[in-house]
Design an enzyme around this catalytic site. Structure first.
Site, PDB file in Angstrom:
ATOM      1  N   ASP A  98       0.778  -1.198   0.095  1.00  0.00           N
ATOM      2  CA  ASP A  98       0.038  -0.055  -0.183  1.00  0.00           C
ATOM      3  C   ASP A  98       0.967   1.327   0.036  1.00  0.00           C
ATOM      4  O   ASP A  98       1.784   1.399   1.199  1.00  0.00           O
ATOM      5  CB  ASP A  98      -0.679   0.012   1.336  1.00  0.00           C
ATOM      6  CG  ASP A  98      -1.964   0.635   1.169  1.00  0.00           C
ATOM      7  OD1 ASP A  98      -1.944   1.648   0.717  1.00  0.00           O
ATOM      8  OD2 ASP A  98      -3.083   0.165   1.767  1.00  0.00           O
ATOM      9  N   ASP A 199      -2.957   4.660  -2.314  1.00  0.00           N
ATOM     10  CA  ASP A 199      -3.750   5.440  -1.475  1.00  0.00           C
ATOM     11  C   ASP A 199      -4.453   6.667  -2.058  1.00  0.00           C
ATOM     12  O   ASP A 199      -3.650   7.298  -2.585  1.00  0.00           O
ATOM     13  CB  ASP A 199      -3.302   5.595  -0.069  1.00  0.00           C
ATOM     14  CG  ASP A 199      -4.278   5.883   1.111  1.00  0.00           C
ATOM     15  OD1 ASP A 199      -5.241   5.283   1.340  1.00  0.00           O
ATOM     16  OD2 ASP A 199      -4.076   6.930   1.469  1.00  0.00           O
ATOM     17  N   GLU A 262      -6.926   3.750  -5.416  1.00  0.00           N
ATOM     18  CA  GLU A 262      -8.073   3.816  -4.486  1.00  0.00           C
ATOM     19  C   GLU A 262      -8.904   5.251  -5.019  1.00  0.00           C
ATOM     20  O   GLU A 262      -8.291   6.344  -4.751  1.00  0.00           O
ATOM     21  CB  GLU A 262      -7.760   4.050  -2.922  1.00  0.00           C
ATOM     22  CG  GLU A 262      -8.839   3.994  -2.157  1.00  0.00           C
ATOM     23  CD  GLU A 262      -8.910   4.702  -0.814  1.00  0.00           C
ATOM     24  OE1 GLU A 262      -9.633   4.652   0.119  1.00  0.00           O
ATOM     25  OE2 GLU A 262      -7.947   5.548  -0.823  1.00  0.00           O
ATOM     26  N   HIS A 323     -11.110  -2.249   4.769  1.00  0.00           N
ATOM     27  CA  HIS A 323     -10.987  -1.775   5.772  1.00  0.00           C
ATOM     28  C   HIS A 323     -11.603  -0.449   6.105  1.00  0.00           C
ATOM     29  O   HIS A 323     -11.415   0.133   7.570  1.00  0.00           O
ATOM     30  CB  HIS A 323      -9.287  -1.763   6.133  1.00  0.00           C
ATOM     31  CG  HIS A 323      -8.700  -0.672   5.327  1.00  0.00           C
ATOM     32  ND1 HIS A 323      -8.488  -1.033   3.868  1.00  0.00           N
ATOM     33  CD2 HIS A 323      -8.387   0.711   5.520  1.00  0.00           C
ATOM     34  CE1 HIS A 323      -8.041   0.245   3.339  1.00  0.00           C
ATOM     35  NE2 HIS A 323      -7.706   1.039   4.445  1.00  0.00           N
ATOM     36  N   ASP A 324     -12.216   0.172   5.382  1.00  0.00           N
ATOM     37  CA  ASP A 324     -12.853   1.345   5.569  1.00  0.00           C
ATOM     38  C   ASP A 324     -14.491   1.402   5.671  1.00  0.00           C
ATOM     39  O   ASP A 324     -15.112   2.482   6.025  1.00  0.00           O
ATOM     40  CB  ASP A 324     -12.588   2.436   4.441  1.00  0.00           C
ATOM     41  CG  ASP A 324     -11.106   2.957   4.497  1.00  0.00           C
ATOM     42  OD1 ASP A 324     -10.435   2.980   5.714  1.00  0.00           O
ATOM     43  OD2 ASP A 324     -10.629   3.086   3.491  1.00  0.00           O
TER      44      ASP A 324
HETATM   45  C1  GLC Z   1      -7.659   5.929   2.399  1.00  0.00           C
HETATM   46  C2  GLC Z   1      -7.516   4.669   3.356  1.00  0.00           C
HETATM   47  C3  GLC Z   1      -8.027   5.016   4.739  1.00  0.00           C
HETATM   48  C4  GLC Z   1      -7.115   6.101   5.301  1.00  0.00           C
HETATM   49  C5  GLC Z   1      -6.991   7.312   4.505  1.00  0.00           C
HETATM   50  C6  GLC Z   1      -5.996   8.120   4.755  1.00  0.00           C
HETATM   51  O1  GLC Z   1      -8.840   6.129   2.413  1.00  0.00           O
HETATM   52  O2  GLC Z   1      -8.205   3.632   2.874  1.00  0.00           O
HETATM   53  O3  GLC Z   1      -7.971   3.864   5.743  1.00  0.00           O
HETATM   54  O4  GLC Z   1      -7.618   6.467   6.603  1.00  0.00           O
HETATM   55  O5  GLC Z   1      -7.043   6.804   3.058  1.00  0.00           O
HETATM   56  O6  GLC Z   1      -4.793   7.769   4.060  1.00  0.00           O
END
Ligand code: GLC
Length: 535
Positions: A98, A199, A262, A323-324
């Site tokens: 990641d 990310d 993402e 995980h979100d």
């Molecule tokens: C992404 C991640 C999340 C994190 C955010 C800030 O959305 O999936 O878990 O808090 O980025 O890095």
């Protein structure tokens, strides 16, 4: 099948803090993951994506990186990572890391320098602005609530942070920043890493003129993309595509590496991230199923819209959980988690499985005193906390579900006595064994791996589609209702064999002219005739 590994395989997301602890500190680690690789190889996935394992003060559990080229001691050392990579590759598992390029930790050496004075050579590595007469430079909001601007009294300016104040945003207009992160990518690629999930990639570039965003446009991970007011001036800026092209060319310096991004955007914006001439991301994450209304007609529409929006040569992908977001087993009722599994693993495109969804781990409501997620702490009461989907993996029906010999960092879902790997492994009708059968089927049937998607008319609560490749055809029938039903086909139009059903006891049943489905039952049928379906 001459397609790249990331098209033919299945990706499995691991949240390392919660997968397997090996030293009794209640937090998962790399040695724990190594121990569990045979489980993953046996499940049949072919790649693991680890959420951040780099050195971090853990304000956002690794999404605040203080050294991109070191492993955080909570997880192990670089030598443990190399051992993980070697062991994974030996079991035919690819490893995806990641990358968090949008922001660093405020403890990163770059930021410490940057904030030390206005003249520091790293000042321009972050986004610094003078105060406006009203205080903050403009109306930009943090995704985690409040203004995105943090005042630094030592130098009299504000810095921008799209997430926590402890996560200052890098200035991606600065070519030195770009070069530094590209070196990070090369560092891990050279070690043998197979790809990156990047990310919040759609956030990298912000408006040069710092114009105000439309009101209410901070995106929160809890808000569906189609309802979100896109933060016009802080995300999805056109210049981000130039950066992605550069990242792709760094990636192309190494053979067979993968870039996933993402992005929470409506489908027509999402697909632009494949890039012009497909020189962008291999897989812009498609989160449509995370927010989809669970009805046959709506799902059919969503799948068709996504298929239609894909650029020529753009390979699809599907995600059920991460995980979100709240756990799939709790988002759906009845036996629908099984339907979701069949859908995920029979649609056209690379599936990503979130750890534990294969055994039906439930979303957990965390008692206030045990909440650890900074997002939940920042905006209490919004019900958007993410701890509930990050609880430890459930391996056994014994103490701490086999996750740790110490007190786990988050509580374990109480249903672990049934929802655990050991119990479900030996039960042929379990959700776990459904996942396993589906993955094996997907890998062995080219029509499911690489075949076209052919929508068929929705019948009541039943979502129907076929996958076709050359002479091989597979029919998928998913009863999204809680009552038994039957789908009839024109005579002679349907002859085949049920290869996987939600209920293992039906596997192998012959199918002729009609499919009878129990409540909440999904079926995958191998079709015999080499004709178009007459429906
Ligand atoms: C992404 C991640 C999340 C994190 C955010 C800030 O959305 O999936 O878990 O808090 O980025 O890095």
């Amino acid at each position: 099948m001459n397609a790249p590994w990331w098209q033919t395989g299945v990706i499995y997301e691991i949240y390392p803090r919660s997968f397997q602890d090996s030293n009794g500190d209640g937090i998962g680690d790399l040695s724990g993951i190594i121990r569990r690789l045979p489980y993953l190889a046996d499940l049949g996935v072919n790649a693991i994506w680890l959420t951040p394992i780099f050195r971090s003060p853990m304000a956002d559990f690794g999404y605040d990186v203080s050294d991109y080229m070191a492993i955080d001691p909570i997880f192990g050392e670089l030598s443990d990572f190399d051992a993980l990579l070697t062991a994974a590759h030996a079991q035919d598992l690819k490893v995806i890391l990641d990358l968090v390029p949008n922001h660093t930790s405020d403890q990163h050496a770059w930021f410490i320098e940057s904030r030390s004075s206005r003249e520091n050579p790293k000042r321009n590595w972050y986004i610094w602005r003078d105060p406006a007469p009203e205080g903050v430079p403009n109306n930009w909001c943090s995704e985690f609530g409040g203004s995105a601007w943090e005042y630094d009294s030592a130098t009299g300016q504000y810095y921008y942070h799209a997430f926590l104040a402890k996560q200052p945003d890098l200035n991606w207009r600065n070519t030195q920043v770009r070069a530094a992160i590209y070196d990070v990518m090369r560092f891990w690629f050279r070690r043998g890493v197979d790809g990156f999930r990047i990310d919040v990639i759609w956030h990298l570039i912000k408006d040069e003129q710092f114009r105000d965003n439309p009101p209410n446009s901070a995106f929160t991970p809890g808000r569906p993309p189609h309802e979100a007011v896109i933060p016009l001036y802080t995300a999805d800026r056109s210049e981000v595509h130039d950066i992605i092209r550069e990242m792709r060319s760094v990636t192309n310096e190494f053979p067979e590496r993968l870039l996933i991004g993402e992005i929470y955007l409506p489908v027509e914006r999402l697909v632009t991230y494949y890039g012009r001439d497909l020189g962008g991301l291999h897989l812009p994450f498609n989160f449509a199923l995370l927010f989809a209304p669970w009805r046959a007609r709506d799902l059919a529409k969503l799948i068709e819209e996504y298929e239609a929006a894909l650029p020529r040569g753009g390979w699809p992908n599907w995600v059920l959980g991460n995980h979100d977001r709240p756990r799939i087993a709790s988002r759906l009722s009845g036996g629908q988690a099984r339907i979701a599994a069949i859908l995920l693993l029979t649609l056209r495109g690379t599936p990503t499985i979130y750890y534990g969804d294969e055994i039906g781990i439930q979303q957990l409501t965390i008692p206030p005193e045990r909440i650890r997620d900074p997002f939940e702490k920042n905006v209490p009461g919004l019900g958007v906390g993410r701890d509930g989907c990050r609880t430890p993996m459930q391996w056994t029906p014994t103490d701490n579900a086999g996750f740790s010999t110490g007190e786990p960092w988050l509580p374990i879902a109480p249903s672990y006595e049934e929802q655990n790997v050991a119990t479900q492994h030996s039960d042929s009708g379990s959700l776990y064994n459904l996942y396993r059968r589906l993955i094996a089927l997907r890998r062995s049937r080219p029509s499911l791996t690489l075949g076209h998607y052919r929508p068929l008319s929705v019948r009541g609560d039943v979502l129907l589609f076929a996958r076709e490749l050359e002479n091989e055809r597979t029919l998928v029938a998913l009863n999204m209702g809680h009552e038994a039903t039957s789908v009839a086909f024109d005579s002679g139009g349907l002859a085949g064999r049920l290869v996987v059903s939600s209920f293992a006891d039906r596997d192998g049943e012959p199918i002729n002219g009609r499919i009878d489905l129990r409540a909440d039952e999904g079926a995958v049928v191998e079709l015999f005739q080499n004709r178009l379906l007459p429906i």
